[in-house]
Design an enzyme around this catalytic site. Structure first.
Site, mmCIF file in Angstrom:
data_model
loop_
_atom_site.group_PDB
_atom_site.id
_atom_site.type_symbol
_atom_site.label_atom_id
_atom_site.label_comp_id
_atom_site.label_asym_id
_atom_site.label_seq_id
_atom_site.Cartn_x
_atom_site.Cartn_y
_atom_site.Cartn_z
ATOM 1 C CE LYS A 20 44.890 39.119 35.186
ATOM 2 N NZ LYS A 20 45.173 37.695 35.947
ATOM 3 C CE1 TYR A 60 44.141 39.571 41.356
ATOM 4 C CE2 TYR A 60 46.197 40.507 40.735
ATOM 5 C CZ TYR A 60 45.270 39.885 40.222
ATOM 6 O OH TYR A 60 44.784 39.914 39.047
ATOM 7 N NE ARG A 96 35.024 35.892 37.730
ATOM 8 C CZ ARG A 96 36.182 35.679 38.205
ATOM 9 N NH1 ARG A 96 37.297 36.833 38.402
ATOM 10 N NH2 ARG A 96 36.562 34.422 38.593
ATOM 11 C CB THR A 102 41.261 31.110 37.256
ATOM 12 O OG1 THR A 102 40.207 31.846 38.197
ATOM 13 C CG2 THR A 102 42.425 31.642 37.876
ATOM 14 N NE ARG A 113 41.468 34.875 32.831
ATOM 15 C CZ ARG A 113 40.907 35.143 34.142
ATOM 16 N NH1 ARG A 113 40.074 34.336 34.608
ATOM 17 N NH2 ARG A 113 41.340 36.034 34.634
ATOM 18 C CG ASN A 123 44.947 34.795 33.957
ATOM 19 O OD1 ASN A 123 45.514 35.608 34.126
ATOM 20 N ND2 ASN A 123 44.026 34.038 34.817
ATOM 21 C CD GLU A 137 38.458 43.912 41.697
ATOM 22 O OE1 GLU A 137 38.047 43.994 40.626
ATOM 23 O OE2 GLU A 137 38.536 42.894 42.401
#
Ligand code: GDP
Ligand code: MG
Length: 160
Positions: A20, A60, A96, A102, A113, A123, A137
């Site tokens: 990100k 999203y 994941r 999250t 994270r 994050n 995606e």
């Protein structure tokens, strides 16, 4: 049928990972790529992109009614992201786990994270939450021609 969407199972499973904007600004790109490479996953696509708000709203879409949605779109469009496709056995679920939860506060030390961020709204990384989401995606972020087919010379030392 499109080559990259046929047979995306077993060792050919794919996931969509994105560093990100905060991850790019904080120079996390190398560390994140390093973790996926060293794990044994195969890099199939990678690019630095400034995502449009339209793309992010599609990405999203399932969160559109959440109170944080507009902040999320602003965050994700605040700078370039590194969009990637990684391939390997159980890559969606394993990625994941490598990311953590999250909420960074709930993420175990050792996860990306868990090690490198503090708040949900910063994050650092995205990873698809299911094989179905990954397919959506990847097709949203990548053109077929940007997904590379190559022989991984190390694969016999990763798979038995
Ligand atoms: P992920 O799959 O772990 O990334 O989590 P989600 O798909 O549920 O949410 C997408 C992204 O929205 C998260 O990675 C966060 O950046 C952000 N987000 C999720 N929940 C919250 C929240 O409660 N508050 C804020 N500020 N951001 C959130
Ligand atoms: Mg998600």
């Amino acid at each position: 049928a499109h080559f990259f969407q046929s047979g995306w199972t077993g060792v050919n499973e794919c996931t969509f990972i994105a560093v990100k904007p905060d991850g790019v600004q904080r120079k996390m790109v190398g560390e994140i790529v390093r973790r996926f490479e060293k794990k044994g996953f195969k890099l199939v696509g990678l690019k630095l992109v400034q995502a449009s708000e339209d793309l992010l709203r599609d990405h999203y879409w399932s969160l559109r009614s959440k109170p944080f949605f507009s902040k999320l779109i602003t965050y994700m469009s605040s700078g370039p992201v590194v969009a990637m496709v990684w391939r390997g056995l159980d890559v969606v679920k394993t990625a994941r786990k490598m990311l953590g939860e999250t909420n960074p506060a709930d993420s175990l030390p050792g996860t990306i994270r868990g090690n490198y961020c503090v708040e949900m709204g910063r994050n650092v990384i995205h990873g698809s939450d299911s094989v179905e989401s990954a397919q959506k995606e990847i097709s949203l972020w990548f053109h077929q021609s940007e997904l590379n087919r190559w022989e991984d010379c190390g694969s016999q030392w990763i798979y038995n």
